[in-house]
Design a protein around this motif. Structure first.
Motif, PDB file in Angstrom:
ATOM      1  N   ASP A 239       2.611  73.099 -34.830  1.00  0.00           N
ATOM      2  CA  ASP A 239       3.605  72.167 -34.315  1.00  0.00           C
ATOM      3  C   ASP A 239       3.923  72.580 -32.873  1.00  0.00           C
ATOM      4  O   ASP A 239       3.494  73.649 -32.403  1.00  0.00           O
ATOM      5  CB  ASP A 239       4.864  72.281 -35.202  1.00  0.00           C
TER       6      ASP A 239
ATOM      7  N   THR B  33      10.241  63.600 -36.847  1.00  0.00           N
ATOM      8  CA  THR B  33       9.142  62.633 -36.766  1.00  0.00           C
ATOM      9  C   THR B  33       9.636  61.306 -36.191  1.00  0.00           C
ATOM     10  O   THR B  33       8.997  60.706 -35.324  1.00  0.00           O
ATOM     11  CB  THR B  33       8.537  62.409 -38.170  1.00  0.00           C
TER      12      THR B  33
ATOM     13  N   ASP C 189      15.684  70.663 -45.116  1.00  0.00           N
ATOM     14  CA  ASP C 189      14.402  70.778 -44.407  1.00  0.00           C
ATOM     15  C   ASP C 189      13.718  69.417 -44.297  1.00  0.00           C
ATOM     16  O   ASP C 189      13.172  69.061 -43.246  1.00  0.00           O
ATOM     17  CB  ASP C 189      13.503  71.773 -45.133  1.00  0.00           C
ATOM     18  N   ASN C 190      13.773  68.657 -45.366  1.00  0.00           N
ATOM     19  CA  ASN C 190      13.109  67.348 -45.351  1.00  0.00           C
ATOM     20  C   ASN C 190      13.792  66.369 -44.405  1.00  0.00           C
ATOM     21  O   ASN C 190      13.121  65.612 -43.703  1.00  0.00           O
ATOM     22  CB  ASN C 190      13.082  66.754 -46.763  1.00  0.00           C
TER      23      ASN C 190
ATOM     24  N   ILE D 239       3.039  69.572 -46.395  1.00  0.00           N
ATOM     25  CA  ILE D 239       2.303  68.312 -46.262  1.00  0.00           C
ATOM     26  C   ILE D 239       0.942  68.549 -45.622  1.00  0.00           C
ATOM     27  O   ILE D 239      -0.079  68.017 -46.080  1.00  0.00           O
ATOM     28  CB  ILE D 239       3.141  67.300 -45.429  1.00  0.00           C
TER      29      ILE D 239
ATOM     30  N   THR E 126       8.583  71.755 -45.209  1.00  0.00           N
ATOM     31  CA  THR E 126       8.045  70.469 -45.670  1.00  0.00           C
ATOM     32  C   THR E 126       6.787  70.099 -44.900  1.00  0.00           C
ATOM     33  O   THR E 126       5.779  69.697 -45.490  1.00  0.00           O
ATOM     34  CB  THR E 126       9.103  69.365 -45.452  1.00  0.00           C
ATOM     35  N   ALA E 127       6.843  70.231 -43.586  1.00  0.00           N
ATOM     36  CA  ALA E 127       5.679  69.880 -42.771  1.00  0.00           C
ATOM     37  C   ALA E 127       4.492  70.778 -43.110  1.00  0.00           C
ATOM     38  O   ALA E 127       3.358  70.297 -43.226  1.00  0.00           O
ATOM     39  CB  ALA E 127       6.025  69.995 -41.296  1.00  0.00           C
TER      40      ALA E 127
ATOM     41  N   GLY F 287      10.314  61.582 -32.399  1.00  0.00           N
ATOM     42  CA  GLY F 287       9.063  61.580 -31.645  1.00  0.00           C
ATOM     43  C   GLY F 287       8.508  60.173 -31.496  1.00  0.00           C
ATOM     44  O   GLY F 287       8.051  59.777 -30.414  1.00  0.00           O
TER      45      GLY F 287
ATOM     46  N   ASN G  24       7.363  71.859 -31.362  1.00  0.00           N
ATOM     47  CA  ASN G  24       8.798  72.066 -31.191  1.00  0.00           C
ATOM     48  C   ASN G  24       9.301  73.057 -32.235  1.00  0.00           C
ATOM     49  O   ASN G  24       9.570  72.684 -33.368  1.00  0.00           O
ATOM     50  CB  ASN G  24       9.496  70.707 -31.347  1.00  0.00           C
TER      51      ASN G  24
ATOM     52  N   PHE H  32       8.317  63.934 -22.483  1.00  0.00           N
ATOM     53  CA  PHE H  32       9.684  64.010 -22.987  1.00  0.00           C
ATOM     54  C   PHE H  32       9.822  65.240 -23.867  1.00  0.00           C
ATOM     55  O   PHE H  32       8.841  65.819 -24.336  1.00  0.00           O
ATOM     56  CB  PHE H  32      10.066  62.742 -23.751  1.00  0.00           C
TER      57      PHE H  32
ATOM     58  N   GLU I 211      12.876  67.266 -40.839  1.00  0.00           N
ATOM     59  CA  GLU I 211      11.503  66.868 -40.516  1.00  0.00           C
ATOM     60  C   GLU I 211      11.390  65.351 -40.378  1.00  0.00           C
ATOM     61  O   GLU I 211      10.676  64.844 -39.504  1.00  0.00           O
ATOM     62  CB  GLU I 211      10.545  67.381 -41.600  1.00  0.00           C
TER      63      GLU I 211
ATOM     64  N   SER J 298       9.258  73.672 -40.145  1.00  0.00           N
ATOM     65  CA  SER J 298       9.644  72.956 -41.362  1.00  0.00           C
ATOM     66  C   SER J 298       8.701  73.314 -42.507  1.00  0.00           C
ATOM     67  O   SER J 298       7.486  73.118 -42.414  1.00  0.00           O
ATOM     68  CB  SER J 298       9.585  71.450 -41.113  1.00  0.00           C
TER      69      SER J 298
ATOM     70  N   ASP K 256       4.659  75.800 -38.426  1.00  0.00           N
ATOM     71  CA  ASP K 256       5.665  74.741 -38.267  1.00  0.00           C
ATOM     72  C   ASP K 256       6.994  75.307 -38.761  1.00  0.00           C
ATOM     73  O   ASP K 256       7.010  76.040 -39.752  1.00  0.00           O
ATOM     74  CB  ASP K 256       5.275  73.490 -39.089  1.00  0.00           C
TER      75      ASP K 256
ATOM     76  N   TYR L 255      -0.761  63.073 -34.015  1.00  0.00           N
ATOM     77  CA  TYR L 255       0.647  62.663 -34.036  1.00  0.00           C
ATOM     78  C   TYR L 255       1.176  62.754 -35.466  1.00  0.00           C
ATOM     79  O   TYR L 255       0.494  62.365 -36.410  1.00  0.00           O
ATOM     80  CB  TYR L 255       0.786  61.219 -33.568  1.00  0.00           C
ATOM     81  N   LYS L 256       2.399  63.285 -35.597  1.00  0.00           N
ATOM     82  CA  LYS L 256       3.067  63.243 -36.902  1.00  0.00           C
ATOM     83  C   LYS L 256       3.435  61.804 -37.237  1.00  0.00           C
ATOM     84  O   LYS L 256       3.724  61.027 -36.337  1.00  0.00           O
ATOM     85  CB  LYS L 256       4.337  64.097 -36.869  1.00  0.00           C
ATOM     86  N   PRO L 257       3.485  61.425 -38.484  1.00  0.00           N
ATOM     87  CA  PRO L 257       3.220  62.246 -39.665  1.00  0.00           C
ATOM     88  C   PRO L 257       1.721  62.484 -39.882  1.00  0.00           C
ATOM     89  O   PRO L 257       0.905  61.603 -39.616  1.00  0.00           O
ATOM     90  CB  PRO L 257       3.817  61.420 -40.803  1.00  0.00           C
TER      91      PRO L 257
ATOM     92  N   SER M  18       5.289  65.588 -33.357  1.00  0.00           N
ATOM     93  CA  SER M  18       5.934  64.294 -33.135  1.00  0.00           C
ATOM     94  C   SER M  18       6.123  64.042 -31.647  1.00  0.00           C
ATOM     95  O   SER M  18       6.503  62.960 -31.240  1.00  0.00           O
ATOM     96  CB  SER M  18       7.287  64.263 -33.838  1.00  0.00           C
ATOM     97  N   LEU M  19       5.881  65.044 -30.816  1.00  0.00           N
ATOM     98  CA  LEU M  19       6.171  64.939 -29.381  1.00  0.00           C
ATOM     99  C   LEU M  19       4.971  64.518 -28.551  1.00  0.00           C
ATOM    100  O   LEU M  19       5.094  64.358 -27.336  1.00  0.00           O
ATOM    101  CB  LEU M  19       6.662  66.281 -28.846  1.00  0.00           C
ATOM    102  N   ALA M  20       3.832  64.387 -29.165  1.00  0.00           N
ATOM    103  CA  ALA M  20       2.624  64.146 -28.375  1.00  0.00           C
ATOM    104  C   ALA M  20       2.711  62.828 -27.615  1.00  0.00           C
ATOM    105  O   ALA M  20       3.125  61.810 -28.149  1.00  0.00           O
ATOM    106  CB  ALA M  20       1.415  64.146 -29.287  1.00  0.00           C
ATOM    107  N   ASN M  21       2.354  62.859 -26.351  1.00  0.00           N
ATOM    108  CA  ASN M  21       2.179  61.659 -25.542  1.00  0.00           C
ATOM    109  C   ASN M  21       1.090  61.982 -24.515  1.00  0.00           C
ATOM    110  O   ASN M  21       0.667  63.142 -24.403  1.00  0.00           O
ATOM    111  CB  ASN M  21       3.490  61.212 -24.887  1.00  0.00           C
TER     112      ASN M  21
END
Lengths: 168, 128
Positions: free
Chosen positions: B55, A100, A92-93, B16, B12-13, A103, B57, A116, A96, B10, B8, B106-108, B86-89
Motif C-alpha cells: 500500500d 478506498t 479496520d473494515n 483481501i 482487512t486489505a 481515493g 498510505n 493528491f 479501509e 489494514s 498494508d 488501484y484499490k479495491p 487508493s491514491l494512485a493517479n
C-alpha cells in the motif's frame, strides 16, 4: 435550493458505488443532500474520517454507518458465518472502506496530472468529530439503512479544482 | 516455495489481497504480512521474498519510503514490486515507475487485477 443530483454528487455516487460494490457487495442510492447538519436518525453508530492533505488541505471527509449495517459490511468483507464481528474488525473494515472511497473521490474529482495526498483513517464509535467548517451531508441508502458521507463545502467548488495547486 | 510479502496498515486489505492471490493460483505460496514500511523492511531482511505488494498510505514508513529503501538496497532491489493503493493517479504513477515499481493497481484489489499484473510483468512462469 441545491440542484440534486449535480455533477459533484454524480462523482460521489460513482466513488461510493466503486467502493461499496467491490468491498461489501452492496448497492448505494443517493437520497439527498443536507447542509451543515447530520440527521437525527443517526443516533449511534460507527464513523471514520480522513483528512484531505493536498492539493488543498480543505478538511476531512467523514462517513457514518449504523451499527447493524457495519456488522453486515464486516460479515461480507470477512466472509463471517455464525460469527459476530468484533469491534476491531469493524474499525479496520470501515477505515479501509473510507480509504478506498476517498481515493476514488480524489481520482474522479481531480485532473489526471494532479498529485493528491490524504491522511490515515481515524475510526470511532458513537459521536463523530465535528466538521471544522461548512460541509454537506450526503444521505445514501444501502438497502433500507442510511449511510451519511460528510464532505467540506470546498469539495463542490469547481474553481478550487481548476487552480494549478501543484505549483503553490 | 515462493514467498509473497503483503504490506498494508489494514488487516482487512491484507486479507483481501491474500485471498485474491490464492484464488488465482498462489494458494500454495507462503504469505507474510507487515502493517507498515518499517515492519516490511525488517521482514525483507529476514528472508527471501519473491514478490512485494504494498500500500502507499501507511504510518511510520509509507509506501514511497519503503520502495526507495528497497530499490536502493543491493540486496533487495531485484524484488518485483506491486503497489495496490487508493491514491494512485497518473502523476503518482510516474513517480512510482521512476522508483522501479513493476505494477500499480488501484484499490479495491481483485483477483483479475492481480492476475493481469502478474502475467504482464512477471509472466506465467511466476505460477509454480
Amino acid at each position: 435550493m441545491i440542484p440534486f443530483p449535480g455533477p459533484t454528487e454524480e462523482i460521489i455516487h460513482q466513488a461510493l458505488t466503486d467502493a461499496f460494490e467491490n468491498l461489501v457487495f452492496e448497492e448505494v442510492v443517493l437520497a439527498g443532500v443536507i447542509q451543515n447538519h447530520i440527521p437525527e436518525i443517526f443516533l449511534d453508530g460507527w464513523w471514520a474520517s480522513i483528512q484531505m492533505i493536498s492539493p488543498l488541505p480543505w478538511g476531512h471527509i467523514t462517513i457514518l454507518v449504523p451499527n447493524n449495517l457495519m456488522n453486515r459490511f464486516t460479515e461480507a468483507i470477512l466472509g463471517l458465518i455464525d460469527e459476530q464481528p468484533d469491534e476491531a474488525q469493524n474499525a479496520d473494515n470501515l477505515g479501509e472502506l473510507l480509504n478506498t472511497l476517498c481515493g476514488r473521490l480524489m481520482s474522479l474529482r481531480s485532473s489526471p496530472d494532479r498529485t493528491f495526498r490524504i491522511g490515515l483513517p481515524e475510526v470511532g464509535h458513537g459521536m463523530a468529530p465535528e466538521m471544522s467548517g461548512p460541509y454537506r451531508c450526503i444521505d445514501c441508502l444501502v438497502g433500507e439503512d442510511h449511510v451519511f458521507l460528510l464532505a467540506p463545502e470546498a469539495f463542490w467548488d469547481d474553481v478550487i479544482w481548476q487552480l494549478d495547486l501543484n505549483n503553490c | 516455495m515462493r514467498t509473497i510479502l503483503i504490506v498494508d496498515d489494514s488487516a482487512t486489505a491484507r486479507r483481501i489481497i491474500q485471498q485474491c492471490l490464492e484464488m488465482i493460483g498462489c494458494a500454495g505460496y507462503d504469505f507474510i504480512q507487515a502493517a507498515d514500511g518499517l515492519e516490511a523492511l525488517s521482514k525483507l531482511r529476514e528472508q527471501e521474498i519473491s514478490l512485494l505488494i504494498t500500500d502507499m498510505n501507511m504510518p511510520n514508513l509509507d509506501g514511497v519510503g519503503l520502495l526507495k529503501a528497497v530499490k536502493s538496497s543491493p540486496k533487495l532491489h531485484h524484488i518485483p514490486v506491486f503497489v495496490i493503493s487508493s491514491l494512485a493517479n497518473p502523476a503518482l504513477e510516474n513517480e512510482l515507475r521512476l522508483i522501479g515499481v513493476n505494477k500499480i493497481i488501484y484499490k479495491p484489489a481483485s483477483p483479475q487485477k492481480l492476475l493481469d499484473g502478474i502475467e504482464q510483468t512477471l509472466g506465467k512462469d511466476f505460477f509454480e
